[in-house]
Design a protein around this motif. Structure first.
Motif, PDB file in Angstrom:
ATOM      1  N   ILE A 136       0.746  44.768 -39.041  1.00  0.00           N
ATOM      2  CA  ILE A 136       0.594  43.644 -39.983  1.00  0.00           C
ATOM      3  C   ILE A 136       0.263  42.362 -39.227  1.00  0.00           C
ATOM      4  N   ARG A 137       0.949  42.145 -38.098  1.00  0.00           N
ATOM      5  CA  ARG A 137       0.723  40.902 -37.327  1.00  0.00           C
ATOM      6  C   ARG A 137      -0.677  40.844 -36.739  1.00  0.00           C
ATOM      7  N   TYR A 138      -1.232  41.980 -36.349  1.00  0.00           N
ATOM      8  CA  TYR A 138      -2.563  41.994 -35.749  1.00  0.00           C
ATOM      9  C   TYR A 138      -3.686  42.003 -36.779  1.00  0.00           C
ATOM     10  N   CYS A 139      -3.508  42.704 -37.901  1.00  0.00           N
ATOM     11  CA  CYS A 139      -4.643  43.003 -38.776  1.00  0.00           C
ATOM     12  C   CYS A 139      -4.630  42.301 -40.125  1.00  0.00           C
ATOM     13  N   GLN A 140      -3.500  41.785 -40.564  1.00  0.00           N
ATOM     14  CA  GLN A 140      -3.444  41.192 -41.892  1.00  0.00           C
ATOM     15  C   GLN A 140      -3.733  39.695 -41.841  1.00  0.00           C
ATOM     16  N   PRO A 141      -4.258  39.123 -42.923  1.00  0.00           N
ATOM     17  CA  PRO A 141      -4.550  37.678 -42.941  1.00  0.00           C
ATOM     18  C   PRO A 141      -3.285  36.858 -42.731  1.00  0.00           C
ATOM     19  N   PRO A 142      -3.378  35.735 -42.017  1.00  0.00           N
ATOM     20  CA  PRO A 142      -2.178  34.914 -41.756  1.00  0.00           C
ATOM     21  C   PRO A 142      -1.497  34.425 -43.033  1.00  0.00           C
ATOM     22  N   ALA A 143      -2.261  34.203 -44.078  1.00  0.00           N
ATOM     23  CA  ALA A 143      -1.645  33.730 -45.324  1.00  0.00           C
ATOM     24  C   ALA A 143      -0.796  34.800 -45.984  1.00  0.00           C
ATOM     25  N   LYS A 144      -1.004  36.074 -45.634  1.00  0.00           N
ATOM     26  CA  LYS A 144      -0.237  37.176 -46.234  1.00  0.00           C
ATOM     27  C   LYS A 144       0.943  37.618 -45.367  1.00  0.00           C
ATOM     28  N   LEU A 145       1.124  37.023 -44.205  1.00  0.00           N
ATOM     29  CA  LEU A 145       2.197  37.469 -43.318  1.00  0.00           C
ATOM     30  C   LEU A 145       3.573  37.249 -43.943  1.00  0.00           C
ATOM     31  N   TRP A 146       3.774  36.100 -44.573  1.00  0.00           N
ATOM     32  CA  TRP A 146       5.077  35.822 -45.181  1.00  0.00           C
ATOM     33  C   TRP A 146       5.371  36.799 -46.313  1.00  0.00           C
ATOM     34  N   GLU A 147       4.364  37.141 -47.068  1.00  0.00           N
ATOM     35  CA  GLU A 147       4.549  38.085 -48.170  1.00  0.00           C
ATOM     36  C   GLU A 147       4.967  39.462 -47.654  1.00  0.00           C
ATOM     37  N   TRP A 148       4.407  39.867 -46.504  1.00  0.00           N
ATOM     38  CA  TRP A 148       4.742  41.169 -45.937  1.00  0.00           C
ATOM     39  C   TRP A 148       6.133  41.170 -45.294  1.00  0.00           C
ATOM     40  N   MET A 149       6.461  40.117 -44.564  1.00  0.00           N
ATOM     41  CA  MET A 149       7.643  40.149 -43.705  1.00  0.00           C
ATOM     42  C   MET A 149       8.882  39.459 -44.282  1.00  0.00           C
ATOM     43  N   GLU A 150       8.729  38.737 -45.368  1.00  0.00           N
ATOM     44  CA  GLU A 150       9.862  37.992 -45.917  1.00  0.00           C
ATOM     45  C   GLU A 150      11.040  38.883 -46.326  1.00  0.00           C
ATOM     46  N   PRO A 151      10.822  40.085 -46.902  1.00  0.00           N
ATOM     47  CA  PRO A 151      11.993  40.908 -47.274  1.00  0.00           C
ATOM     48  C   PRO A 151      12.772  41.470 -46.083  1.00  0.00           C
ATOM     49  N   TYR A 152      12.209  41.381 -44.857  1.00  0.00           N
ATOM     50  CA  TYR A 152      12.845  42.018 -43.701  1.00  0.00           C
ATOM     51  C   TYR A 152      13.318  41.001 -42.654  1.00  0.00           C
ATOM     52  N   LEU A 153      13.440  39.735 -43.032  1.00  0.00           N
ATOM     53  CA  LEU A 153      13.839  38.705 -42.071  1.00  0.00           C
ATOM     54  C   LEU A 153      15.288  38.839 -41.629  1.00  0.00           C
ATOM     55  N   GLU A 154      16.123  39.450 -42.452  1.00  0.00           N
ATOM     56  CA  GLU A 154      17.538  39.603 -42.122  1.00  0.00           C
ATOM     57  C   GLU A 154      17.928  41.078 -41.949  1.00  0.00           C
ATOM     58  N   ASP A 155      16.952  41.905 -41.592  1.00  0.00           N
ATOM     59  CA  ASP A 155      17.214  43.328 -41.391  1.00  0.00           C
ATOM     60  C   ASP A 155      18.090  43.507 -40.155  1.00  0.00           C
ATOM     61  N   GLU A 156      19.175  44.256 -40.281  1.00  0.00           N
ATOM     62  CA  GLU A 156      20.165  44.390 -39.209  1.00  0.00           C
ATOM     63  C   GLU A 156      19.992  45.659 -38.366  1.00  0.00           C
ATOM     64  N   GLU A 157      18.957  46.439 -38.595  1.00  0.00           N
ATOM     65  CA  GLU A 157      18.739  47.636 -37.764  1.00  0.00           C
ATOM     66  C   GLU A 157      18.362  47.214 -36.344  1.00  0.00           C
ATOM     67  N   GLU A 158      18.982  47.830 -35.347  1.00  0.00           N
ATOM     68  CA  GLU A 158      18.783  47.450 -33.949  1.00  0.00           C
ATOM     69  C   GLU A 158      17.613  48.201 -33.331  1.00  0.00           C
ATOM     70  N   ILE A 159      16.940  47.516 -32.391  1.00  0.00           N
ATOM     71  CA  ILE A 159      15.804  48.084 -31.686  1.00  0.00           C
ATOM     72  C   ILE A 159      15.740  47.442 -30.307  1.00  0.00           C
ATOM     73  N   ASP A 160      15.245  48.191 -29.327  1.00  0.00           N
ATOM     74  CA  ASP A 160      15.106  47.687 -27.952  1.00  0.00           C
ATOM     75  C   ASP A 160      13.632  47.771 -27.567  1.00  0.00           C
ATOM     76  N   PRO A 161      12.872  46.660 -27.677  1.00  0.00           N
ATOM     77  CA  PRO A 161      11.429  46.733 -27.413  1.00  0.00           C
ATOM     78  C   PRO A 161      11.043  46.735 -25.941  1.00  0.00           C
ATOM     79  N   LYS A 162      11.978  46.456 -25.040  1.00  0.00           N
ATOM     80  CA  LYS A 162      11.645  46.336 -23.625  1.00  0.00           C
ATOM     81  C   LYS A 162      11.530  47.702 -22.976  1.00  0.00           C
ATOM     82  N   ALA A 163      10.552  47.854 -22.076  1.00  0.00           N
ATOM     83  CA  ALA A 163      10.387  49.101 -21.336  1.00  0.00           C
ATOM     84  C   ALA A 163      11.537  49.260 -20.348  1.00  0.00           C
ATOM     85  N   GLY A 164      12.271  50.338 -20.457  1.00  0.00           N
ATOM     86  CA  GLY A 164      13.434  50.538 -19.622  1.00  0.00           C
ATOM     87  C   GLY A 164      14.719  50.048 -20.240  1.00  0.00           C
TER      88      GLY A 164
END
Length: 363
Positions: A136-164
């Motif tokens: 979504i961040r790479y391919c969707q229009p900037p004006a639509k980013l809030w519409e896509w990501m607003e429901p998940y701003l307080e999502d509590e699922e954990e993730i570790d994006p760093k290699a290692g």
């Protein structure tokens, strides 16, 4: 009825089409990352065999364990500076990660809106959801980013994006960083226009989700402290008292600092003056020494010339006289030798004549 059903189906298909923003060939990826993705054997051999959306999702579940563009230890950017820094993506590439290979594979599948919603709401793995948000961040229009990501701003699922590993965060924090920051582990997201970025920041502040370390440089520290105090549950009255105490302390500190600065300036001026004096004195001394040395050299040269002129004049005369005398003596000796040779030749000739006469008489 058949006409109405066909119209509703056509509208659903149009709503299911996912528009793409930016470059439709490169997915707005960094050129260095894209070239490494296209040339990687994993993308050319293994991912080329995957033809459906569900196969790619299963591959993400089994192969993705971080969200960096490069594998750990495969790309060194410690000696690169400026335009050759790691954020710009310029310089020698490393081994591109499976996450970015699969992200570009999703782009080649031309996802629908329903498939993208399935990615960001997937239950099996947070990395499947993360690749959906990165898409979504790479391919969707900037004006639509809030519409896509607003429901998940307080999502509590954990993730570790760093290699290692070593950088655990929630999905909500990751989504907020996608909206507020351009950098992502050595690469850049597409730039969001300034009006859209300001609108996103205002909406985040309204929800109290603008993190301290992810704020822009234009915002002040006071608002960040207010958000931190709200999260801690502190009372606003206490914060006001702290602000008043800080205001009372600030002028004292400023006066003492100004005095220290004035003292430092005076010291610097004195030091600069003493240095200038030392420089002028050293220059004068050096000039005087040079002039004195020049005078001594000139006087020495004059003395040498006088001595040479005195010593040369009598010697030249005596030498000339000696040469003349020698030449005269040589001439005299030559004349004497010649006269002696003549007399000897005459005597020899007279003797021969006598002998010849005597011989003729005896005959």
């Amino acid at each position: 009825m058949d006409v109405e059903e066909s119209r509703t189906q056509g509208q659903k298909k149009q709503n299911n089409v996912l528009p793409l923003w930016g470059n439709e060939k490169t997915m707005n990826l960094n050129s260095m990352i894209l070239t490494n993705v296209l040339s990687s054997p994993y993308f050319k051999n293994e991912l080329f065999q995957l033809k459906t959306y569900h196969e790619v999702v299963d591959e993400i579940y089994y192969k993705v364990d971080h969200l960096e563009p490069w594998e750990k230890g495969s790309r060194k950017t410690s000696g690169q500076v400026g335009m050759c820094g790691g954020v710009r993506g310029v310089g020698a590439g490393g081994i591109v990660s499976t996450s970015f290979c699969l992200l570009y594979k999703l782009f080649t599948l031309k996802l629908t809106r329903k498939q993208l919603n399935g990615l960001i709401t997937h239950v099996d793995s947070p990395y499947i959801r993360a690749l959906g948000f990165m898409f979504i961040r790479y391919c969707q229009p900037p004006a639509k980013l809030w519409e896509w990501m607003e429901p998940y701003l307080e999502d509590e699922e954990e993730i570790d994006p760093k290699a290692g590993g070593g950088c655990t965060m929630t999905v909500g924090q990751m989504v907020r960083s996608f909206l507020l920051k351009l950098e992502w582990y050595g690469t850049l997201f597409p730039r969001i226009p300034v009006p859209v970025q300001k609108d996103i920041e205002i909406k985040l502040r309204g929800k109290g989700l603008c993190d301290d370390h992810k704020r822009t440089a234009q915002d002040g520290w006071g608002e960040a402290e207010e958000f931190a105090r709200r999260a801690r549950g502190e009372s606003p009255s206490r914060s006001r008292q702290d602000e008043e105490e800080d205001r009372q302390r600030k002028p004292r500190r400023s006066r003492s600092r100004s005095r220290d600065r004035d003292r430092d300036r005076e010291r610097d001026k004195r030091r600069s003056r003493s240095r200038d004096r030392d420089r002028h004195s050293s220059r004068r001394q050096s000039k005087e020494r040079r002039s004195h040395e020049r005078r001594q050299d000139e006087s020495r040269d004059r003395d040498r010339k006088k001595r040479r002129s005195r010593s040369r004049s009598p010697n030249r005369r005596s030498r000339d006289d000696d040469r003349k005398r020698r030449s005269r003596s040589r001439d005299r000796n030559r004349e004497k030798r010649r006269s002696a040779d003549r007399e000897e030749s005459r005597g020899k000739s007279s003797k021969e004549e006598k002998r010849s006469r005597e011989r003729s008489r005896s005959r």
